[in-house]
Scaffold this active site. Structure first.
Site, PDB file in Angstrom:
ATOM      1  CE  LYS A 191      76.860 -65.373   6.069  1.00 29.52           C
ATOM      2  NZ  LYS A 191      78.104 -64.687   6.369  1.00 29.52           N
TER       3      LYS A 191
HETATM    4  C1  PLP Z   1      79.509 -64.630   6.833  1.00 29.23           C
HETATM    5  C2  PLP Z   1      80.004 -63.946   8.045  1.00 29.23           C
HETATM    6  C3  PLP Z   1      81.029 -62.979   8.008  1.00 29.23           C
HETATM    7  C4  PLP Z   1      81.894 -62.734   6.825  1.00 29.23           C
HETATM    8  O1  PLP Z   1      81.287 -62.433   5.648  1.00 29.23           O
HETATM    9  P1  PLP Z   1      81.991 -62.718   4.249  1.00 29.23           P
HETATM   10  O2  PLP Z   1      81.139 -61.920   3.307  1.00 29.23           O
HETATM   11  O3  PLP Z   1      81.940 -64.172   4.003  1.00 29.23           O
HETATM   12  O4  PLP Z   1      83.383 -62.189   4.304  1.00 29.23           O
HETATM   13  C5  PLP Z   1      81.336 -62.306   9.180  1.00 29.23           C
HETATM   14  N1  PLP Z   1      80.703 -62.568  10.334  1.00 29.23           N
HETATM   15  C6  PLP Z   1      79.741 -63.495  10.420  1.00 29.23           C
HETATM   16  C7  PLP Z   1      79.069 -63.732  11.733  1.00 29.23           C
HETATM   17  C8  PLP Z   1      79.369 -64.231   9.285  1.00 29.23           C
HETATM   18  O5  PLP Z   1      78.444 -65.182   9.386  1.00 29.23           O
END
Ligand code: PLP
Length: 373
Positions: A191
């Site tokens: 991210k």
């Molecule tokens: C990455 C993501 C999540 C979940 O995040 P994690 O930290 O991996 O649990 C939720 N929603 C979206 C749209 C994402 O891209």
């Protein structure tokens, strides 16, 4: 030339001493859960996003589940979201007992089609869960108007939206996640603000919701061993928080770098008629968390990239209404035609701040080569 879809190694190598120091210092001081590193990161996120309150939790998924639970997305209620998103945006709704109600996406932005939300509101609808996907935010003006007139709660899935800001018709930019009742971020490594493992954060401007979230992350107890609620065990790890604070120092630079890389791609791909590049709509500041293309013969192109050792990813190959686990909702192929169509054409190219211009040009040339065959 091999081009990784993502690697944490380049950034680590560049700032090795800072990362090492941050990690070691947590251990040397002696571990404390929800320690000073977590508080520091929460303060930095508040400062950066303008949110009044921030609560560090174990992942973006947990952030969504806790927030859904607190907002009352439970048995007998319905929550509107997109079928074209990461699984967690809808599983959190089902996990706390509510019914996910999917609304198709807009063909240009891949975000929820705000013109189709109202026709899906029933007397059971409790909330809207907009997802700010890939590079831009959903139309928050429309979503907040609808929520207000139908008395709905809004949980913004801003997992991918760190750094994105919405202006719309107002006179100020507001950070993704700070407009609805709750917003969440994910610190999954890839991210825009990513740690060295899992992590997440809930943000809100509402003091009552903040107090609830703080309690829910420690088993629903405001005082240790005295439980007002059946909560969760979901804390942001102190070591991850320390790593993320190092990254926060450079966050504006890394967002700018993503923008520059995006412009290299746009330039390098503009003459390929089989490839469409993303459009950004609405009065907002986007961030290239992901750089997607819509490609003719997508699967063959993917094979070709694999042969050439170019990393790519397909977000998301199967819309949520067609997932096995959501069969009970009774959907079939054709129910959300835009989401289905995009899932067959979309392909994400490498995008992280340390990519070089040479690598991006190589990727564009290989794509050009594929269509010239
Ligand atoms: C990455 C993501 C999540 C979940 O995040 P994690 O930290 O991996 O649990 C939720 N929603 C979206 C749209 C994402 O891209």
């Amino acid at each position: 030339m091999k081009v990784n879809f993502y690697t944490s190694k380049r950034e680590y190598d560049e700032k090795k001493e800072e990362f090492n120091k941050a990690i070691i210092s947590v251990v040397e001081k002696g571990i404390s859960t929800l320690g000073p590193e977590v508080v520091k990161l929460e303060d930095e996120i508040k400062e950066f996003t303008g949110a009044k309150y921030a609560i560090g939790v174990a992942s973006g998924t947990d952030a969504l589940v806790l927030a859904s639970d607190i907002l009352g997305f439970n048995e007998g209620t319905e929550v509107i979201t997109s079928p074209f998103t990461f699984f967690a945006s809808a599983s959190c709704i089902a996990r706390t007992g509510a019914k996910p109600v999917f609304v198709d996406i807009d063909e240009e932005t891949f975000n929820i089609d705000v013109n189709k939300i109202e026709e899906n509101i029933t007397d059971k609808t409790k909330g809207i869960l907009p997802v700010h996907l890939f590079l831009q935010m959903a139309d928050m003006d429309k979503i907040m108007d609808i929520a207000k007139s139908h008395n709905l709660r809004v949980l913004e899935d801003a997992a991918e939206a760190f750094g994105m800001r919405w202006r719309g018709n107002s006179d100020e930019y507001r950070h993704a996640g700070t407009i609805g009742d709750f917003g969440i971020f994910s610190f999954f490594p890839t991210k825009t603000l990513g740690g060295y493992g899992d992590g997440g954060m809930i943000v809100t401007n509402d003091e009552k919701l903040y107090e609830m979230a703080k309690i829910y992350r420690v088993h629903g107890a405001s005082k240790k061993y005295h439980h007002e609620y059946i909560g969760y065990n979901s804390r942001l790890d102190s070591i991850q928080a320390a790593v993320l604070s190092v990254k926060m120092k450079y966050i504006n630079d890394s967002i700018e770098k993503r923008e520059e890389i995006g412009s290299w791609y746009i330039d390098g791909l503009k003459d390929i008629k089989e490839v469409r590049i993303p459009k950004i709509l609405g009065n907002q500041k986007h961030v290239f968390y992901v750089f997607n293309i819509l490609a003719e013969k997508r699967d063959e192109l993917a094979e070709y990239l694999k042969e050439k050792e170019i990393g790519f990813s397909i977000y998301y190959p199967k819309p949520l209404h067609l997932q096995e686990c959501f069969k009970y909702l009774g959907h079939k192929e054709g129910d959300f035609p835009v989401a289905e169509k995009i899932s067959k054409e979309i392909l994400a190219l490498p995008m992280y701040p340390e990519l070089t211009r040479e690598e991006v040009e190589y990727v564009c040339n290989v794509i050009k080569e594929f269509y010239a065959k």
